[in-house]
Structure formats: C-alpha cells, structure tokens
Design a protein around this motif. Sequence first.
Motif, short mmCIF file in Angstrom:
data_model
loop_
_atom_site.label_atom_id
_atom_site.label_comp_id
_atom_site.label_asym_id
_atom_site.label_seq_id
_atom_site.Cartn_x
_atom_site.Cartn_y
_atom_site.Cartn_z
N SER A 72 -6.76 -12.96 -7.73
CA SER A 72 -7.08 -13.75 -6.57
C SER A 72 -7.91 -13.05 -5.70
CB SER A 72 -5.84 -14.24 -5.97
OG SER A 72 -6.01 -15.14 -4.81
N CYS A 73 -7.86 -13.11 -4.41
CA CYS A 73 -8.76 -12.26 -3.43
C CYS A 73 -7.98 -11.16 -2.98
CB CYS A 73 -9.28 -13.37 -2.42
SG CYS A 73 -7.88 -14.12 -1.45
N HIS A 74 -6.59 -11.29 -2.72
CA HIS A 74 -6.09 -10.01 -1.99
C HIS A 74 -4.82 -9.61 -3.08
CE1 HIS A 74 -4.19 -13.77 -0.31
NE2 HIS A 74 -3.28 -13.16 -0.73
N THR A 75 -4.46 -8.35 -2.88
CA THR A 75 -3.39 -7.75 -3.58
C THR A 75 -2.17 -7.06 -2.67
OG1 THR A 75 -4.83 -7.50 -5.50
CG2 THR A 75 -2.62 -6.38 -5.40
N GLY A 76 -1.03 -7.36 -2.86
CA GLY A 76 -0.04 -6.60 -2.17
C GLY A 76 0.81 -5.68 -3.11
N VAL A 77 1.35 -4.70 -2.31
CA VAL A 77 2.32 -4.02 -3.13
C VAL A 77 3.57 -3.69 -2.33
CG1 VAL A 77 2.91 -1.69 -4.10
CG2 VAL A 77 0.51 -2.67 -4.10
N ILE A 78 4.69 -4.24 -3.05
CA ILE A 78 6.16 -4.21 -2.28
C ILE A 78 7.11 -3.46 -3.33
CG2 ILE A 78 6.63 -6.74 -2.68
CD1 ILE A 78 8.28 -6.59 -0.15
N ASN A 79 7.55 -2.41 -2.89
CA ASN A 79 8.63 -1.75 -3.79
C ASN A 79 8.21 -1.31 -4.95
OD1 ASN A 79 10.68 -1.88 -1.79
ND2 ASN A 79 11.35 -3.85 -2.42
N GLY A 80 6.63 -0.89 -5.05
CA GLY A 80 6.20 -0.45 -6.23
C GLY A 80 5.63 -1.69 -7.28
N LYS A 81 5.72 -2.91 -6.76
CA LYS A 81 5.47 -4.33 -7.36
C LYS A 81 4.21 -4.81 -6.92
CE LYS A 81 10.16 -4.86 -9.08
NZ LYS A 81 11.26 -5.99 -9.34
N PHE A 82 3.39 -5.57 -7.94
CA PHE A 82 2.16 -6.01 -7.22
C PHE A 82 2.59 -7.63 -6.92
CE2 PHE A 82 1.50 -6.80 -11.58
CZ PHE A 82 0.88 -8.08 -11.68
N VAL A 83 1.74 -7.86 -6.08
CA VAL A 83 1.79 -9.32 -5.37
C VAL A 83 0.39 -9.71 -5.06
CG1 VAL A 83 2.59 -11.05 -3.72
CG2 VAL A 83 4.01 -9.01 -4.19
N GLU A 84 -0.10 -10.76 -6.18
CA GLU A 84 -1.54 -11.07 -6.28
C GLU A 84 -1.58 -12.39 -5.92
OE1 GLU A 84 -5.52 -10.60 -7.34
OE2 GLU A 84 -3.92 -9.03 -7.09
N GLY A 85 -2.55 -12.46 -4.85
CA GLY A 85 -3.00 -14.00 -4.25
C GLY A 85 -2.17 -14.49 -3.39
N HIS A 86 -1.97 -15.78 -3.13
CA HIS A 86 -1.38 -16.40 -2.27
C HIS A 86 0.26 -16.92 -2.53
CE1 HIS A 86 -4.80 -17.05 0.34
NE2 HIS A 86 -5.63 -16.83 -1.01
N VAL A 87 0.84 -15.97 -2.89
CA VAL A 87 2.28 -16.04 -3.33
C VAL A 87 3.15 -16.33 -2.03
CG1 VAL A 87 4.22 -14.83 -4.29
CG2 VAL A 87 1.89 -14.29 -5.00
N PRO A 88 3.95 -17.31 -2.02
CA PRO A 88 4.71 -17.71 -1.03
C PRO A 88 5.79 -16.67 -0.46
CG PRO A 88 4.67 -19.47 -2.27
CD PRO A 88 4.17 -18.58 -2.97
N ALA A 89 6.06 -16.36 0.71
CA ALA A 89 6.85 -15.35 1.21
C ALA A 89 8.21 -15.34 0.39
CB ALA A 89 7.19 -15.26 2.72
N GLU A 90 8.71 -16.37 0.19
CA GLU A 90 10.08 -16.62 -0.53
C GLU A 90 10.18 -16.00 -2.04
OE1 GLU A 90 11.50 -20.73 -1.31
OE2 GLU A 90 9.41 -21.17 -1.36
#
Length: 142
Positions: A72-90
């Motif tokens: 997708s367009c952006h990538t997050g990292v939380i606790n060493g894990k990736f979060v790709e795209g428009h993933v809901p906060a929950e």
Amino acid sequence: MPRKHLLTFALLAISGLAQAAETIDVYRDPSCGCCKAWIKHLSDNGFTVNDHVEPNMSAVKQRLGVAPRLASCHTGVINGKFVEGHVPAEQVRLLAERDDLKGVAVPGMPMGSPGMEMGDRKDAYQVIGVTNAGLDTVVAQY
C-alpha cells in the motif's frame, strides 16, 4: 508505603506500559495525503505516532519484509511487526496479541478504510496477517 499510594503507583506503572506499547513508527511518502489521514486515525484512537517522511518507500518495505502483493502507500512498525496500508486501529492493537504474526496488511487503498474515507463509499476489504512462516491468513474483514 501506604496501600492507597501503592495502588496509585501500580496503576500509573501499568498506564505507562500501555502507552509505550501503543507507539507506532509510520513511514510515508512526503506528498501522500491519505497517509496523513491514517496517522490521524491512529492518533484519534490513542496511538502515539512517530511520523517518518521517507523518499524511498520500496526500500522501507523490502527492509521490513512486506511482500509486493501486500503493498500500500505507507508502512508502520509496532513492537517489531509491520503494519502495511490502511489497517484499522483495532487490528493494529490486536497485532500485539498475535505471536504467530510478523505483520498485518490491507493491500491497495480500499475506499472507506481508515484514511481513505470519501463520502459514503465503503469497499469491502480484508486485513491480511502474515505468519512467522510467511503464509497469509485473513484476520479481519470489513
């Protein structure tokens, strides 16, 4: 230490740990508006977001192990894990409970997903989890 103070101290300590677990690094292209909207979605849902403007998102995704099929367009990292795209906060929050996953993704940019709200249109989409073995699994459907 009086019992009342001990309880207050314990609650503050737990609150501090919860806040630390809710910090996410987000890497995004400098000109992406929907990335900023997703960051706002996370902030509105209690996350502390470290916003990183990144001119080479392909390199970031490759470094984090995000497969092109999940991009997708952006990538997050939380606790060493990736979060790709428009993933809901929950689902970002639930990722912490999934030791079997190395990340989650919402491939593409589905209308109506967090950060992609445009009027009443809401496309159906899935949140895909990537197991530690590299297999895809559907963790949520919207």
